[in-house]
Design a protein around this motif. Structure first.
Motif, mmCIF file in Angstrom:
data_model
loop_
_atom_site.group_PDB
_atom_site.id
_atom_site.type_symbol
_atom_site.label_atom_id
_atom_site.label_comp_id
_atom_site.label_asym_id
_atom_site.label_seq_id
_atom_site.Cartn_x
_atom_site.Cartn_y
_atom_site.Cartn_z
ATOM 1 N N PHE A 94 0.840 -1.199 0.000
ATOM 2 C CA PHE A 94 0.000 0.000 0.000
ATOM 3 C C PHE A 94 0.873 1.247 0.000
ATOM 4 O O PHE A 94 2.092 1.173 0.191
ATOM 5 N N THR A 95 0.254 2.394 -0.190
ATOM 6 C CA THR A 95 0.986 3.657 -0.177
ATOM 7 C C THR A 95 0.878 4.286 1.196
ATOM 8 O O THR A 95 -0.180 4.795 1.591
ATOM 9 N N ASP A 96 1.968 4.243 1.938
ATOM 10 C CA ASP A 96 2.062 4.887 3.245
ATOM 11 C C ASP A 96 2.229 6.391 3.013
ATOM 12 O O ASP A 96 3.082 6.799 2.218
ATOM 13 N N PRO A 97 1.446 7.233 3.694
ATOM 14 C CA PRO A 97 1.542 8.673 3.439
ATOM 15 C C PRO A 97 2.896 9.271 3.790
ATOM 16 O O PRO A 97 3.258 10.327 3.266
ATOM 17 N N LEU A 98 3.665 8.604 4.644
ATOM 18 C CA LEU A 98 4.979 9.103 5.033
ATOM 19 C C LEU A 98 6.128 8.393 4.328
ATOM 20 O O LEU A 98 7.193 8.991 4.122
ATOM 21 N N LEU A 99 5.921 7.149 3.946
ATOM 22 C CA LEU A 99 7.042 6.334 3.477
ATOM 23 C C LEU A 99 6.856 5.764 2.076
ATOM 24 O O LEU A 99 7.738 5.061 1.587
ATOM 25 N N GLY A 100 5.733 6.028 1.439
ATOM 26 C CA GLY A 100 5.515 5.517 0.091
ATOM 27 C C GLY A 100 5.089 4.064 0.086
ATOM 28 O O GLY A 100 4.562 3.533 1.071
ATOM 29 N N ARG A 101 5.307 3.372 -1.014
ATOM 30 C CA ARG A 101 4.862 1.988 -1.164
ATOM 31 C C ARG A 101 5.636 1.078 -0.226
ATOM 32 O O ARG A 101 6.870 1.090 -0.184
ATOM 33 N N ARG A 102 4.905 0.265 0.524
ATOM 34 C CA ARG A 102 5.525 -0.657 1.462
ATOM 35 C C ARG A 102 4.518 -1.727 1.864
ATOM 36 O O ARG A 102 3.336 -1.621 1.555
ATOM 37 N N HIS A 103 4.980 -2.747 2.571
ATOM 38 C CA HIS A 103 4.063 -3.669 3.223
ATOM 39 C C HIS A 103 4.513 -3.814 4.664
ATOM 40 O O HIS A 103 5.700 -3.657 4.980
ATOM 41 N N VAL A 104 3.566 -4.078 5.552
ATOM 42 C CA VAL A 104 3.821 -4.091 6.990
ATOM 43 C C VAL A 104 3.170 -5.323 7.589
ATOM 44 O O VAL A 104 1.967 -5.548 7.408
ATOM 45 N N GLU A 105 3.945 -6.115 8.330
ATOM 46 C CA GLU A 105 3.432 -7.352 8.917
ATOM 47 C C GLU A 105 3.236 -7.189 10.417
ATOM 48 O O GLU A 105 3.903 -7.837 11.220
ATOM 49 N N HIS A 106 2.309 -6.318 10.786
ATOM 50 C CA HIS A 106 2.026 -6.107 12.205
ATOM 51 C C HIS A 106 0.531 -5.895 12.404
ATOM 52 O O HIS A 106 -0.193 -5.509 11.476
ATOM 53 N N VAL A 107 0.077 -6.112 13.634
ATOM 54 C CA VAL A 107 -1.345 -6.169 13.919
ATOM 55 C C VAL A 107 -2.043 -4.832 13.687
ATOM 56 O O VAL A 107 -3.204 -4.798 13.257
ATOM 57 N N ASP A 108 -1.382 -3.719 13.945
ATOM 58 C CA ASP A 108 -2.027 -2.431 13.758
ATOM 59 C C ASP A 108 -2.418 -2.228 12.296
ATOM 60 O O ASP A 108 -3.513 -1.757 11.983
ATOM 61 N N ASN A 109 -1.518 -2.593 11.390
ATOM 62 C CA ASN A 109 -1.834 -2.505 9.971
ATOM 63 C C ASN A 109 -3.008 -3.410 9.614
ATOM 64 O O ASN A 109 -3.893 -3.029 8.837
ATOM 65 N N ALA A 110 -3.031 -4.618 10.179
ATOM 66 C CA ALA A 110 -4.130 -5.547 9.896
ATOM 67 C C ALA A 110 -5.462 -4.989 10.382
ATOM 68 O O ALA A 110 -6.478 -5.056 9.674
ATOM 69 N N GLU A 111 -5.474 -4.440 11.582
ATOM 70 C CA GLU A 111 -6.713 -3.894 12.129
ATOM 71 C C GLU A 111 -7.211 -2.705 11.314
ATOM 72 O O GLU A 111 -8.384 -2.642 10.925
ATOM 73 N N GLN A 112 -6.312 -1.765 11.066
ATOM 74 C CA GLN A 112 -6.724 -0.535 10.388
ATOM 75 C C GLN A 112 -7.118 -0.785 8.936
ATOM 76 O O GLN A 112 -8.124 -0.263 8.452
ATOM 77 N N SER A 113 -6.339 -1.587 8.232
ATOM 78 C CA SER A 113 -6.659 -1.859 6.829
ATOM 79 C C SER A 113 -7.895 -2.736 6.709
ATOM 80 O O SER A 113 -8.707 -2.569 5.787
ATOM 81 N N GLY A 114 -8.068 -3.666 7.640
ATOM 82 C CA GLY A 114 -9.270 -4.493 7.627
ATOM 83 C C GLY A 114 -10.530 -3.666 7.770
ATOM 84 O O GLY A 114 -11.531 -3.893 7.066
ATOM 85 N N GLU A 115 -10.487 -2.686 8.644
ATOM 86 C CA GLU A 115 -11.661 -1.832 8.839
ATOM 87 C C GLU A 115 -11.966 -1.014 7.589
ATOM 88 O O GLU A 115 -13.131 -0.928 7.162
ATOM 89 N N ILE A 116 -10.950 -0.414 6.986
ATOM 90 C CA ILE A 116 -11.176 0.393 5.785
ATOM 91 C C ILE A 116 -11.683 -0.475 4.643
ATOM 92 O O ILE A 116 -12.617 -0.099 3.917
ATOM 93 N N ALA A 117 -11.088 -1.655 4.469
ATOM 94 C CA ALA A 117 -11.547 -2.546 3.406
ATOM 95 C C ALA A 117 -13.004 -2.931 3.610
ATOM 96 O O ALA A 117 -13.806 -2.933 2.657
ATOM 97 N N GLY A 118 -13.369 -3.258 4.838
ATOM 98 C CA GLY A 118 -14.752 -3.633 5.117
ATOM 99 C C GLY A 118 -15.724 -2.507 4.828
ATOM 100 O O GLY A 118 -16.807 -2.726 4.250
ATOM 101 N N LYS A 119 -15.379 -1.291 5.222
ATOM 102 C CA LYS A 119 -16.243 -0.145 4.932
ATOM 103 C C LYS A 119 -16.470 0.002 3.428
ATOM 104 O O LYS A 119 -17.599 0.210 2.963
ATOM 105 N N ASN A 120 -15.384 -0.110 2.672
ATOM 106 C CA ASN A 120 -15.494 0.099 1.232
ATOM 107 C C ASN A 120 -16.209 -1.047 0.528
ATOM 108 O O ASN A 120 -16.892 -0.837 -0.477
ATOM 109 N N MET A 121 -16.052 -2.262 1.043
ATOM 110 C CA MET A 121 -16.822 -3.382 0.501
ATOM 111 C C MET A 121 -18.317 -3.131 0.645
ATOM 112 O O MET A 121 -19.124 -3.551 -0.197
#
Length: 408
Positions: free
Chosen positions: A287-314
């Motif tokens: 994904f595009t991190d607003p501070l760091l550009g394209r990256r991937h992150v393997e931690h729970v905060d990313n999973a929680e936050q991205s899961g919520e946004i994906a669900g809203k948009n679905m």
């Protein structure tokens, strides 16, 4: 719920059973409570708070598995099928196929498949019951059932998971040895000022760290396991916990023809993949991190936050994922939160308190802060993001960063 009870069609299907799946289901339910939602996970358990598998369950005697169950199905009305593997996704027909032979149609699909533990594939004895990792509830149950006071456990790997599970095993009385090929425990993340302290703490707690130990294979032919390094003397243990890191589960996305970049599933700001009706969240996304550009992150905060946004948009929202995730850990009596890139390949600027018990450490690339470690420094993650933003804009660089975040 079983395979035989599946409907032919669902408004939304979620593949994966972690916190991203939980957050997505909750977001869908919050926006469209009558939507038909199906969660398919190969885990035999429903979504749980996975960080607790290497933390609270070992450190707090009052916490049990029931306490970390997220209660996803009950709270959201989603139909949850555990112990099932999705074998194929067909974007052209909007279907998923399972290993039970079911083919189910979706309106929108979320891939939240996460990552699996990396193993020593060619290890002799690598499939021995005394060799495990710690990634799921089943892994936790298995390891916990085999460990008692004075069980000799070898933890192979001195990174994030290895350092945590060593603390957890020590807490219940196991004799723990950590084997790492590196010169310092967590040396890829932390400067010597932190790692030297950690080495002392582990030693004081009775955890022995063996450096320069690059495992070649495991020999399970005897009563005890032998860890045979590429060079040097072999070691022995009653149990071995592998902590080599993880491998992203992107196979479904790749086979479905979705765009994969640098090993991660490419998503846009809405967390859509290259197919507009397929979303992705959690560890697997690039994904595009607003501070760091394209990256991937393997931690729970990313999973929680991205899961919520994906669900809203679905469910029809137009939210954007413009977030820089944090990560955290507790190591005996020390703890930290961090934002951005923590790599000792970058320059570091260290800001310690007077008694050297807490610090803010900035990770610099050309004088610009690309990561911030908050060592025993709390409630400062939002400030760390602000400082990184200011640094990227040229307002705070190099030594000017010192004192930008209060220490401790």
């Amino acid at each position: 719920m079983t395979h035989s009870e599946l409907q032919a069609t669902y408004d939304h299907i979620i593949v994966g059973g972690g916190v991203a799946a939980d957050k997505a289901a909750r977001a869908i339910h919050g926006r469209t409570p009558d939507a038909a939602v199906l969660i398919l996970t190969r885990d035999p358990e429903g979504p749980v708070s996975r960080p607790d598998l290497t933390k609270t369950l070992w450190l707090d005697e009052s916490t049990g598995l029931e306490d970390i169950d997220l209660g996803t199905a009950g709270d959201t009305g989603a139909q949850l099928v555990t112990g099932v593997t999705v074998t194929a996704v067909d974007p052209s027909t909007h279907t998923v196929t399972t290993d039970g032979g079911n083919t189910v149609t979706y309106g929108t699909l979320l891939l939240a498949t996460g990552a699996s533990a990396r193993t020593l594939e060619d290890a002799k004895g690598g499939d021995d019951s005394r060799v495990t990792c710690i990634r799921s509830v089943s892994d936790y149950r298995d390891l916990r059932s085999k460990v008692s006071e004075e069980t000799r456990v070898a933890v192979v790997g001195g990174g994030y998971i290895g350092s945590e599970i060593a603390v957890a095993l020590n807490a219940i009385g196991a004799t723990v040895d950590v084997y790492t090929p590196d010169d310092r425990l967590l040396g890829h993340m932390f400067p010597a000022s932190v790692t030297d302290h950690l080495e002392e703490v582990y030693a004081d707690k009775g955890v022995t760290v063996h450096h320069g130990f690059l495992l070649d294979h495991l020999d399970a032919s005897g009563e005890t396991l032998k860890l045979v390094p590429e060079h040097g003397s072999a070691a022995s243990a009653d149990l071995v916990v592998i902590g080599f890191g993880a491998v992203l589960e992107t196979g479904l996305a790749q086979d479905a023809g979705l765009t994969v970049e640098d090993g991660a599933v490419a998503v846009d700001a809405s967390l859509r993949t290259s197919d507009p009706d397929i979303f992705a969240a959690g560890d697997i996304i690039g994904f595009t991190d607003p501070l760091l550009g394209r990256r991937h992150v393997e931690h729970v905060d990313n999973a929680e936050q991205s899961g919520e946004i994906a669900g809203k948009n679905m469910a029809g929202d137009t939210a954007t994922y413009d977030y820089t995730p944090l990560f955290f850990s507790d190591i005996f009596d020390d703890g930290y939160e961090a934002v951005g890139t923590l790599s000792t390949d970058l320059d570091t600027l260290e800001d310690w308190n007077d008694d050297h018990t807490a610090a803010v450490i900035y990770y610099l690339d050309g004088g610009i802060a690309r990561g911030v470690l908050l060592w025993n420094t709390w409630d400062s993650v939002p400030k760390a993001r602000e400082v990184m933003t200011a640094s990227a804009a040229g307002m705070l660089t190099g030594e000017d960063l010192r004192g930008a975040i209060a220490v401790g």
